[in-house]
Design a protein around this motif. Structure first.
Motif, PDB file in Angstrom:
ATOM      1  N   VAL A  29       4.036  -0.067   2.275  1.00 46.10           N
ATOM      2  CA  VAL A  29       3.976  -1.079   3.321  1.00 46.10           C
ATOM      3  C   VAL A  29       3.091  -2.226   2.831  1.00 46.10           C
ATOM      4  CG1 VAL A  29       3.327  -1.580   5.692  1.00 46.10           C
ATOM      5  CG2 VAL A  29       4.250   0.659   5.123  1.00 46.10           C
ATOM      6  N   TYR A  88      14.710   2.428  -0.631  1.00 44.73           N
ATOM      7  CA  TYR A  88      15.172   1.496   0.396  1.00 44.73           C
ATOM      8  C   TYR A  88      14.041   0.510   0.651  1.00 44.73           C
ATOM      9  CZ  TYR A  88      15.938  -0.514   4.997  1.00 44.73           C
ATOM     10  OH  TYR A  88      16.058  -1.400   6.032  1.00 44.73           O
ATOM     11  N   ALA A 125       8.481  -3.250   3.752  1.00 47.32           N
ATOM     12  CA  ALA A 125       8.353  -1.783   3.742  1.00 47.32           C
ATOM     13  C   ALA A 125       9.356  -1.222   2.749  1.00 47.32           C
ATOM     14  CB  ALA A 125       8.601  -1.215   5.130  1.00 47.32           C
ATOM     15  N   PHE A 181       1.792   5.056   0.607  1.00 45.62           N
ATOM     16  CA  PHE A 181       1.484   6.316   1.297  1.00 45.62           C
ATOM     17  C   PHE A 181       2.346   7.417   0.683  1.00 45.62           C
ATOM     18  CE2 PHE A 181       0.775   2.894   4.335  1.00 45.62           C
ATOM     19  CZ  PHE A 181      -0.432   3.225   4.914  1.00 45.62           C
ATOM     20  N   LYS A 197      -3.450   9.279   7.484  1.00 48.94           N
ATOM     21  CA  LYS A 197      -2.691   8.308   6.681  1.00 48.94           C
ATOM     22  C   LYS A 197      -1.197   8.477   6.908  1.00 48.94           C
ATOM     23  CE  LYS A 197      -5.097   6.739   2.562  1.00 48.94           C
ATOM     24  NZ  LYS A 197      -5.124   6.817   1.103  1.00 48.94           N
ATOM     25  N   THR A 198      -0.797   9.743   7.006  1.00 50.40           N
ATOM     26  CA  THR A 198       0.627  10.017   7.173  1.00 50.40           C
ATOM     27  C   THR A 198       1.108   9.485   8.516  1.00 50.40           C
ATOM     28  OG1 THR A 198       0.263  12.012   5.910  1.00 50.40           O
ATOM     29  CG2 THR A 198       2.369  11.821   7.027  1.00 50.40           C
ATOM     30  N   SER A 246      15.115 -13.310   9.991  1.00 54.08           N
ATOM     31  CA  SER A 246      15.883 -12.973   8.795  1.00 54.08           C
ATOM     32  C   SER A 246      15.436 -11.629   8.259  1.00 54.08           C
ATOM     33  CB  SER A 246      15.693 -14.046   7.716  1.00 54.08           C
ATOM     34  OG  SER A 246      16.120 -15.303   8.208  1.00 54.08           O
ATOM     35  N   LEU A 247      16.221 -11.089   7.366  1.00 49.84           N
ATOM     36  CA  LEU A 247      15.906  -9.761   6.828  1.00 49.84           C
ATOM     37  C   LEU A 247      16.604  -9.606   5.488  1.00 49.84           C
ATOM     38  CD1 LEU A 247      14.531  -7.009   7.612  1.00 49.84           C
ATOM     39  CD2 LEU A 247      16.793  -6.281   8.379  1.00 49.84           C
ATOM     40  N   TYR A 252       0.864  -1.175   0.000  1.00 49.34           N
ATOM     41  CA  TYR A 252       0.000   0.000   0.000  1.00 49.34           C
ATOM     42  C   TYR A 252       0.898   1.220   0.000  1.00 49.34           C
ATOM     43  CZ  TYR A 252      -4.019   2.912   0.912  1.00 49.34           C
ATOM     44  OH  TYR A 252      -4.995   3.853   0.793  1.00 49.34           O
ATOM     45  N   LEU A 267       3.960  10.491   1.343  1.00 52.83           N
ATOM     46  CA  LEU A 267       4.298  11.321   2.503  1.00 52.83           C
ATOM     47  C   LEU A 267       4.589  12.754   2.096  1.00 52.83           C
ATOM     48  CD1 LEU A 267       6.648   8.824   4.386  1.00 52.83           C
ATOM     49  CD2 LEU A 267       4.187   9.090   4.600  1.00 52.83           C
ATOM     50  N   ARG A 268       5.312  12.926   1.047  1.00 49.16           N
ATOM     51  CA  ARG A 268       5.619  14.235   0.466  1.00 49.16           C
ATOM     52  C   ARG A 268       5.394  14.097  -1.036  1.00 49.16           C
ATOM     53  NH1 ARG A 268       5.705  15.200   5.087  1.00 49.16           N
ATOM     54  NH2 ARG A 268       7.363  16.027   6.421  1.00 49.16           N
ATOM     55  N   TRP A 317      21.556  -6.416   0.899  1.00 49.85           N
ATOM     56  CA  TRP A 317      22.076  -6.978   2.158  1.00 49.85           C
ATOM     57  C   TRP A 317      21.075  -8.024   2.634  1.00 49.85           C
ATOM     58  CZ3 TRP A 317      22.632  -3.818   7.354  1.00 49.85           C
ATOM     59  CH2 TRP A 317      23.248  -4.643   8.314  1.00 49.85           C
ATOM     60  N   ALA A 326       8.897  -0.974  11.091  1.00 48.71           N
ATOM     61  CA  ALA A 326       9.770  -1.678  10.146  1.00 48.71           C
ATOM     62  C   ALA A 326      11.230  -1.514  10.535  1.00 48.71           C
ATOM     63  CB  ALA A 326       9.543  -1.156   8.725  1.00 48.71           C
ATOM     64  N   LEU A 356      10.858  -8.646   5.951  1.00 47.57           N
ATOM     65  CA  LEU A 356      11.068  -9.430   7.171  1.00 47.57           C
ATOM     66  C   LEU A 356      10.148 -10.648   7.153  1.00 47.57           C
ATOM     67  CD1 LEU A 356      12.371  -9.286  10.158  1.00 47.57           C
ATOM     68  CD2 LEU A 356      10.076  -8.521  10.802  1.00 47.57           C
ATOM     69  N   ALA A 375       1.511   5.880   8.358  1.00 50.98           N
ATOM     70  CA  ALA A 375       2.709   5.568   7.580  1.00 50.98           C
ATOM     71  C   ALA A 375       3.960   5.697   8.420  1.00 50.98           C
ATOM     72  CB  ALA A 375       2.787   6.491   6.365  1.00 50.98           C
ATOM     73  N   TYR A 376       4.035   6.759   9.206  1.00 50.22           N
ATOM     74  CA  TYR A 376       5.224   6.935  10.046  1.00 50.22           C
ATOM     75  C   TYR A 376       5.337   5.820  11.093  1.00 50.22           C
ATOM     76  CZ  TYR A 376       6.493  11.474   8.137  1.00 50.22           C
ATOM     77  OH  TYR A 376       6.913  12.459   7.308  1.00 50.22           O
ATOM     78  N   LEU A 412       4.213   2.804  10.842  1.00 54.56           N
ATOM     79  CA  LEU A 412       4.649   1.589  10.151  1.00 54.56           C
ATOM     80  C   LEU A 412       6.143   1.645   9.837  1.00 54.56           C
ATOM     81  CD1 LEU A 412       1.614   1.100   7.757  1.00 54.56           C
ATOM     82  CD2 LEU A 412       2.256  -0.396   9.660  1.00 54.56           C
ATOM     83  N   ILE A 424      20.187 -11.118   5.266  1.00 55.20           N
ATOM     84  CA  ILE A 424      20.462 -11.879   6.488  1.00 55.20           C
ATOM     85  C   ILE A 424      19.458 -13.019   6.526  1.00 55.20           C
ATOM     86  CG2 ILE A 424      20.496 -11.825   9.014  1.00 55.20           C
ATOM     87  CD1 ILE A 424      20.945  -8.785   8.809  1.00 55.20           C
ATOM     88  N   GLN A 460      17.392  -6.581   2.795  1.00 56.13           N
ATOM     89  CA  GLN A 460      17.353  -5.130   2.612  1.00 56.13           C
ATOM     90  C   GLN A 460      18.001  -4.772   1.281  1.00 56.13           C
ATOM     91  OE1 GLN A 460      18.028  -2.860   6.566  1.00 56.13           O
ATOM     92  NE2 GLN A 460      19.298  -4.674   6.664  1.00 56.13           N
ATOM     93  N   SER A 493      16.513  -7.780  13.827  1.00 54.01           N
ATOM     94  CA  SER A 493      17.080  -8.832  12.979  1.00 54.01           C
ATOM     95  C   SER A 493      18.585  -8.723  12.903  1.00 54.01           C
ATOM     96  CB  SER A 493      16.507  -8.737  11.568  1.00 54.01           C
ATOM     97  OG  SER A 493      15.135  -8.940  11.610  1.00 54.01           O
ATOM     98  N   LEU A 549       6.038   6.036   1.094  1.00 51.45           N
ATOM     99  CA  LEU A 549       6.282   4.863   1.948  1.00 51.45           C
ATOM    100  C   LEU A 549       5.361   3.754   1.471  1.00 51.45           C
ATOM    101  CD1 LEU A 549       7.449   3.424   4.492  1.00 51.45           C
ATOM    102  CD2 LEU A 549       5.509   4.375   5.749  1.00 51.45           C
TER     103      LEU A 549
END
Lengths: 285, 342
Positions: free
Chosen positions: A126, A176, A159, A116, B2-3, A218-219, A114, A118-119, A240, B13, A180, B6-7, B9, A242, A221, B20, A124
């Motif tokens: 998720v 980025y 994410a 988002f 929503k923001t 584990s992860l 989904y 943000l700017r 990366w 994360a 997970l 998002a933050y 989440l 793991i 990235q 991990s 973002l």
């Protein structure tokens, strides 16, 4: 079969069926955003550290090469929901004191995020991914424990941050992502079970295990930067990984660092509604 | 709204990512020193070796006794010698330490007993080139008294169903068959089972297998039955004598364990050498590798056969026969088969 495993298998199967259904439908979609795909192919080189106590209690380290292909697109039914299809395969030859072992893994992630906003230039994402893995670690000097087969399926929490910016006249995209594994199923030989017992005699009790954060923390990235150069968009990245497990009293880990370089293509799909042929100028057949 | 979600989440994360990264699954680490390699080897055996209880070995006491002999400056070959001696405490032919300059092995399971096999004399029985035939890892011929003879010197030498069809077809006119697995130190269990499957018309349970489920000395899985399926190819229906000695080991020990349950089969010679633990391997920091018994195979009575299997008929090579270039055991087997076997 363990009832918990049965339920988990059902959840995974339904999720896969749903994803496949959505994916299949999307090919027929008329919704404009879903017609566009960002497809990236990257080639990686890096270093890997491997431990698998089924084979030996030592950690080995050595070079790794990989290739990855990623597709991102929007779904047709929700403009804020995107689909990621990520496939990666690596081969590595970690060693110690001049003796090498060999490892390889095929990894396929498929899922949705989904988005988002943000700017105006920062997003973002998720969501969740189905995470399928098959591979091996092979020690040619071992006797009845020569290899450790890797097979695991996970449901990942995922994410992603995507940041668009301008450098001079170039439009760049930085990303980025972290995945997970939250729960899954893993094949693992029992602590001292030989391959003769498992595969020749067929005794494989205790080899399929439920995994979660307690035994498979584990992860994965990834940081990538997409940048244009002339008429091509290149992608440089750092991956990366793991991967860890502590199952059947056996400890495994793979710590992988890989630098990737490749290219990105933006594709637009269209559907031929009326069975008409493509103009000869663009038809490769 | 929503923001904010998002933050939140994003923070979650990042927290998961941090957990991990900081929660590594690692194994105990040792320095690549004489002490480090000694401790690592001791730990590998402590956690994986499968016969501590059966052999009544106090491995902690062994650690204390040998740790006193390890010094930081000791040369590599001296360390190898001490570690080899420590492994010999297990009295197990499947336990070896491999280095570039040597292999440490426990060999008393056959060195302390009569050889009961003379390769030069056995070769006289096979004859010269043309007197016998070779099918993959098997040498075979029919003796003048119409007794077939198969010499299988190593189960590491592969044998296929096609080979076995040819061997058994060729010897089909014989009144009985000798299978000589003396000095066969083992190899692939597949080859042992493929050969044994030619001597049964029924599915036979030949024993059990189990494995360790954890590092404790007594952590084992439930024994699972091991079945011998009859071959779908040519099967031998006449009497058989299997010749054994103390050097019949590992996969050969299991071959004898299977054959002794089959009708018309007589085990003759000396007790086998044993070696009923499937060996696993691991490596040390200084690039030496170690092999050790990890997964025991039991007989049909759920008893260990690690120390060997007694023959049905005990026969030893006599000095008089050796001087006369006679193989006492082959001669005894021929005599038994001439009389109808079993």
């Amino acid at each position: 079969m363990n009832p918990m495993l049965s339920r988990l298998a059902a959840v995974v199967a339904l999720s896969c069926a749903y994803i496949y259904m959505v994916y299949g439908q999307s090919l027929d979609t008329d919704t404009v955003p879903s017609r566009y795909r960002v497809v990236a192919t990257t080639f990686g080189a890096g270093r890997q550290k491997v431990l698998d106590t089924y084979l030996t209690p030592l950690q080995y380290a050595g070079p790794e090469v990989s290739v990855a292909r990623e597709t991102m697109r929007f779904t047709r039914f929700n403009k804020d929901l995107s689909v990621q299809n990520f496939f990666r395969i690596y081969a590595a030859m970690p060693g110690k004191n001049g003796y090498d072992i060999y490892s390889g893994l095929v990894n396929w992630n498929y899922g949705m995020h989904y988005q988002f906003q943000l700017r105006y230039n920062l997003k973002l994402l998720v969501g969740g991914l189905g995470d399928l893995n098959a591979g091996f670690v092979y020690n040619p000097r071992n006797s009845n424990n020569p290899a450790s087969a890797k097979a695991f399926v996970d449901l990942d929490a995922s994410a992603m941050l995507i940041y668009r910016f301008k450098l001079g006249r170039c439009h760049l995209t930085a990303r980025y992502q972290a995945n997970l594994p939250v729960m899954g199923v893993m094949f693992s030989p029992d602590y001292g079970s030989s391959y003769y017992e498992m595969f020749y005699l067929g005794y494989r009790d205790n080899t399929v295990k439920f995994t979660s954060l307690h035994n498979h923390l584990s992860l994965r990235q990834m940081v990538t930067l997409d940048f244009p150069c002339r008429r091509v968009t290149f992608r440089a990245g750092y991956y990366w990984e793991i991967q860890q497990s502590h199952v059947n009293n056996l400890k495994t880990h793979t710590y992988s660092h890989s630098f990737m370089l490749g290219f990105v293509r933006n594709l637009r799909l269209f559907r031929d509604k009326h069975g008409r042929q493509l103009p000869s100028g663009v038809n490769p057949f | 709204m929503k923001t904010r979600i998002a933050y939140l989440l994003a923070v979650a994360a990042l927290a998961f990512a941090a957990i991990s990264i900081s929660s590594c699954v690692k194994e105990d680490e040792f320095d690549n020193t004489p002490e480090g390699n000694f401790e690592l080897l001791w730990k590998i055996i402590d956690e994986h070796y499968c016969f501590f209880e059966y052999k009544d070995i106090d491995w902690n006491e062994v650690h204390d006794r040998y740790a006193r002999r390890i010094t930081p400056e000791m040369p590599s070959k001296a360390l190898f010698e001490v570690l080899g001696e420590m492994l010999a405490e297990l009295k197990d032919g499947h336990v070896n330490l491999y280095a570039a300059h040597d292999v440490a092995a426990y060999r008393k399971w056959y060195e302390d007993y009569p050889s009961n096999f003379n390769d030069s004399i056995a070769r006289l029985y096979l004859g010269k080139t043309g007197d016998y035939m070779t099918a993959a890892g098997i040498q075979y011929k029919a003796f003048a008294d119409n007794i077939g003879y198969i010499r299988y010197a190593s189960f590491s030498d592969g044998i296929g169903d096609g080979n076995l069809n040819e061997v058994l077809s060729s010897l089909a006119i014989c009144d009985g068959l000798i299978i000589d697995v003396r000095d066969n130190g083992g190899g692939s269990l597949d080859n042992a089972q493929r050969l044994a499957a030619r001597f049964t018309d029924k599915r036979v349970m030949t024993g059990y297998i189990m494995h360790k489920t954890g590092p404790g000395h007594n952590e084992f899985s439930e024994p699972q039955p091991v079945w011998l399926e009859p071959s779908q190819h040519i099967r031998w229906q006449k009497p058989v004598v299997v010749l054994t000695n103390r050097h019949s080991y590992s996969a050969t020990n299991e071959f004898v364990n299977m054959m002794r349950l089959l009708p018309g089969v007589t085990i003759m010679g000396d007790k086998t050498g044993g070696g009923s633990g499937l060996p696993f391997s691991a490596e040390l920091l200084n690039s030496w590798s170690v092999r050790f018994s990890a997964s025991p195979v039991l007989d049909v009575a759920r008893q260990h056969i690690e120390w060997g299997i007694d023959p049905d008929i005990r026969v030893d090579m006599t000095a008089e026969d050796i001087r006369a270039n006679r193989d006492t055991m082959i001669e005894a087997a021929r005599e038994l088969l001439r009389q109808g076997g079993v």
